[in-house]
Design a protein around this motif. Sequence first.
Motif, mmCIF file in Angstrom:
data_model
loop_
_atom_site.group_PDB
_atom_site.id
_atom_site.type_symbol
_atom_site.label_atom_id
_atom_site.label_comp_id
_atom_site.label_asym_id
_atom_site.label_seq_id
_atom_site.Cartn_x
_atom_site.Cartn_y
_atom_site.Cartn_z
ATOM 1 N N ILE A 169 -10.568 -8.219 -8.838
ATOM 2 C CA ILE A 169 -11.252 -7.527 -9.553
ATOM 3 C C ILE A 169 -10.433 -7.948 -11.028
ATOM 4 C CG2 ILE A 169 -11.617 -5.361 -10.757
ATOM 5 C CD1 ILE A 169 -11.360 -3.994 -8.040
ATOM 6 N N PRO A 170 -11.171 -8.921 -11.918
ATOM 7 C CA PRO A 170 -10.644 -9.322 -13.018
ATOM 8 C C PRO A 170 -10.277 -8.258 -14.177
ATOM 9 C CG PRO A 170 -12.688 -10.633 -12.667
ATOM 10 C CD PRO A 170 -12.737 -9.338 -11.956
ATOM 11 N N LEU A 171 -9.242 -8.308 -14.792
ATOM 12 C CA LEU A 171 -9.046 -7.264 -15.493
ATOM 13 C C LEU A 171 -8.567 -7.940 -17.264
ATOM 14 C CD1 LEU A 171 -5.987 -5.711 -13.291
ATOM 15 C CD2 LEU A 171 -8.096 -4.849 -13.694
ATOM 16 N N GLU A 172 -8.782 -6.656 -17.857
ATOM 17 C CA GLU A 172 -8.697 -7.036 -19.280
ATOM 18 C C GLU A 172 -8.338 -5.678 -20.042
ATOM 19 O OE1 GLU A 172 -12.961 -6.977 -21.291
ATOM 20 O OE2 GLU A 172 -12.623 -8.815 -20.201
ATOM 21 N N ALA A 173 -7.757 -5.770 -21.183
ATOM 22 C CA ALA A 173 -7.310 -4.535 -21.876
ATOM 23 C C ALA A 173 -8.541 -3.394 -21.861
ATOM 24 C CB ALA A 173 -6.812 -4.966 -23.423
ATOM 25 N N GLY A 174 -8.317 -2.241 -21.701
ATOM 26 C CA GLY A 174 -9.225 -1.283 -21.587
ATOM 27 C C GLY A 174 -9.628 -0.782 -20.444
ATOM 28 N N MET A 175 -9.360 -1.564 -19.335
ATOM 29 C CA MET A 175 -10.013 -1.205 -18.037
ATOM 30 C C MET A 175 -9.239 -0.483 -17.230
ATOM 31 S SD MET A 175 -11.551 -5.046 -16.760
ATOM 32 C CE MET A 175 -12.032 -4.289 -15.386
ATOM 33 N N CYS A 176 -9.833 0.425 -16.353
ATOM 34 C CA CYS A 176 -8.765 1.194 -15.683
ATOM 35 C C CYS A 176 -9.204 1.266 -14.073
ATOM 36 C CB CYS A 176 -9.067 2.797 -16.029
ATOM 37 S SG CYS A 176 -8.125 4.091 -15.394
ATOM 38 N N VAL A 177 -8.401 0.918 -13.201
ATOM 39 C CA VAL A 177 -8.749 0.805 -11.875
ATOM 40 C C VAL A 177 -7.912 1.771 -10.872
ATOM 41 C CG1 VAL A 177 -8.578 -0.617 -9.827
ATOM 42 C CG2 VAL A 177 -9.158 -1.610 -12.105
ATOM 43 N N THR A 178 -8.574 2.319 -10.011
ATOM 44 C CA THR A 178 -7.961 3.256 -9.167
ATOM 45 C C THR A 178 -7.835 2.739 -7.764
ATOM 46 O OG1 THR A 178 -9.004 5.164 -10.142
ATOM 47 C CG2 THR A 178 -8.118 5.829 -8.122
ATOM 48 N N ASN A 230 0.810 -1.035 0.160
ATOM 49 C CA ASN A 230 -0.143 0.053 0.047
ATOM 50 C C ASN A 230 0.728 1.221 -0.079
ATOM 51 O OD1 ASN A 230 0.858 0.021 2.621
ATOM 52 N ND2 ASN A 230 -0.883 0.710 3.423
ATOM 53 N N HIS A 231 0.310 2.311 -0.117
ATOM 54 C CA HIS A 231 0.794 3.604 -0.061
ATOM 55 C C HIS A 231 0.173 4.562 0.717
ATOM 56 C CE1 HIS A 231 3.045 2.254 -3.678
ATOM 57 N NE2 HIS A 231 1.924 1.870 -4.325
ATOM 58 N N ARG A 232 1.005 5.264 1.494
ATOM 59 C CA ARG A 232 0.064 6.077 2.613
ATOM 60 C C ARG A 232 -0.220 7.391 2.039
ATOM 61 N NH1 ARG A 232 4.346 6.726 7.248
ATOM 62 N NH2 ARG A 232 5.742 6.295 5.298
ATOM 63 N N ASP A 233 0.466 7.866 1.153
ATOM 64 C CA ASP A 233 0.542 9.170 0.423
ATOM 65 C C ASP A 233 0.061 9.338 -0.857
ATOM 66 O OD1 ASP A 233 2.834 8.528 -0.118
ATOM 67 O OD2 ASP A 233 3.495 10.216 0.512
ATOM 68 N N MET A 234 -0.552 8.528 -1.431
ATOM 69 C CA MET A 234 -0.702 8.283 -2.993
ATOM 70 C C MET A 234 -1.734 7.478 -3.386
ATOM 71 S SD MET A 234 2.310 6.866 -5.996
ATOM 72 C CE MET A 234 2.242 5.578 -5.348
ATOM 73 N N THR A 235 -2.148 8.143 -4.349
ATOM 74 C CA THR A 235 -3.662 7.275 -5.129
ATOM 75 C C THR A 235 -2.803 6.652 -6.432
ATOM 76 O OG1 THR A 235 -5.506 8.592 -4.157
ATOM 77 C CG2 THR A 235 -5.570 7.555 -6.441
ATOM 78 N N GLU A 236 -3.009 5.811 -6.680
ATOM 79 C CA GLU A 236 -2.636 4.744 -7.794
ATOM 80 C C GLU A 236 -3.588 4.615 -8.888
ATOM 81 O OE1 GLU A 236 1.548 2.138 -8.102
ATOM 82 O OE2 GLU A 236 -0.111 1.582 -6.638
ATOM 83 N N VAL A 237 -3.375 4.878 -10.073
ATOM 84 C CA VAL A 237 -4.262 4.555 -11.243
ATOM 85 C C VAL A 237 -3.688 3.625 -12.078
ATOM 86 C CG1 VAL A 237 -5.490 5.537 -13.169
ATOM 87 C CG2 VAL A 237 -5.338 7.170 -11.235
ATOM 88 N N PHE A 238 -4.485 2.525 -12.631
ATOM 89 C CA PHE A 238 -3.536 1.461 -13.404
ATOM 90 C C PHE A 238 -4.632 1.471 -14.576
ATOM 91 C CE2 PHE A 238 -2.610 0.550 -9.180
ATOM 92 C CZ PHE A 238 -1.417 -0.247 -9.270
ATOM 93 N N PHE A 239 -3.925 1.455 -16.044
ATOM 94 C CA PHE A 239 -4.898 1.272 -17.057
ATOM 95 C C PHE A 239 -4.076 0.057 -17.942
ATOM 96 C CE2 PHE A 239 -5.381 1.696 -21.559
ATOM 97 C CZ PHE A 239 -6.585 1.999 -21.635
ATOM 98 N N ILE A 240 -5.066 -1.014 -18.140
ATOM 99 C CA ILE A 240 -4.624 -2.185 -18.899
ATOM 100 C C ILE A 240 -4.541 -1.765 -20.259
ATOM 101 C CG2 ILE A 240 -4.967 -4.732 -19.110
ATOM 102 C CD1 ILE A 240 -4.531 -3.507 -16.086
ATOM 103 N N VAL A 241 -3.458 -1.966 -20.925
ATOM 104 C CA VAL A 241 -3.157 -1.817 -22.329
ATOM 105 C C VAL A 241 -3.346 -2.896 -23.198
ATOM 106 C CG1 VAL A 241 -1.506 -0.924 -23.977
ATOM 107 C CG2 VAL A 241 -1.487 0.225 -21.687
ATOM 108 N N SER A 242 -2.916 -4.008 -22.500
ATOM 109 C CA SER A 242 -3.119 -5.669 -23.398
ATOM 110 C C SER A 242 -3.071 -6.444 -22.269
ATOM 111 C CB SER A 242 -2.006 -5.535 -24.361
ATOM 112 O OG SER A 242 -1.030 -5.622 -23.970
ATOM 113 N N GLY A 243 -3.323 -7.490 -22.433
ATOM 114 C CA GLY A 243 -3.414 -8.723 -21.822
ATOM 115 C C GLY A 243 -4.612 -8.705 -20.732
ATOM 116 N N GLN A 244 -4.452 -9.849 -19.805
ATOM 117 C CA GLN A 244 -5.398 -9.993 -18.798
ATOM 118 C C GLN A 244 -4.790 -10.370 -17.429
ATOM 119 O OE1 GLN A 244 -7.874 -12.892 -20.638
ATOM 120 N NE2 GLN A 244 -6.777 -14.458 -19.327
ATOM 121 N N GLY A 245 -5.338 -10.151 -16.167
ATOM 122 C CA GLY A 245 -4.978 -10.285 -15.110
ATOM 123 C C GLY A 245 -6.095 -10.241 -13.892
ATOM 124 N N VAL A 246 -5.742 -10.131 -13.026
ATOM 125 C CA VAL A 246 -6.468 -9.676 -11.611
ATOM 126 C C VAL A 246 -5.577 -8.841 -10.805
ATOM 127 C CG1 VAL A 246 -7.485 -10.757 -9.431
ATOM 128 C CG2 VAL A 246 -7.419 -11.973 -11.562
#
Length: 69
Positions: free
Chosen positions: A34-43, A10-26
């Motif tokens: 949260i299942p991930l696939e290309a085009g998804m964005c998670v904060t 974790n980060h005490r002083d930061m919000t992180e934004v993830f954008f999935i460009v390609s592939g898949q994951g969790v």
Amino acid sequence: PPGEIAHAHNHRDMTEVFFIVSGQGVISVNKKSIPLEAGMCVTVEPNEIHELKNTGSTDMAVMYFGIKT
């Protein structure tokens, strides 16, 4: 690459934004998966424990950045 894990942290002083460009994951945020696939964005908010895992059979490309809070 397939099977790669960014282990839980974790980060005490930061919000992180993830954008999935390609592939898949969790992404797990506070033990919720949260299942991930290309085009998804998670904060992920400060203090949220998160882990990113490539569960696919190809490379997962992720663009991410942090916003200091």
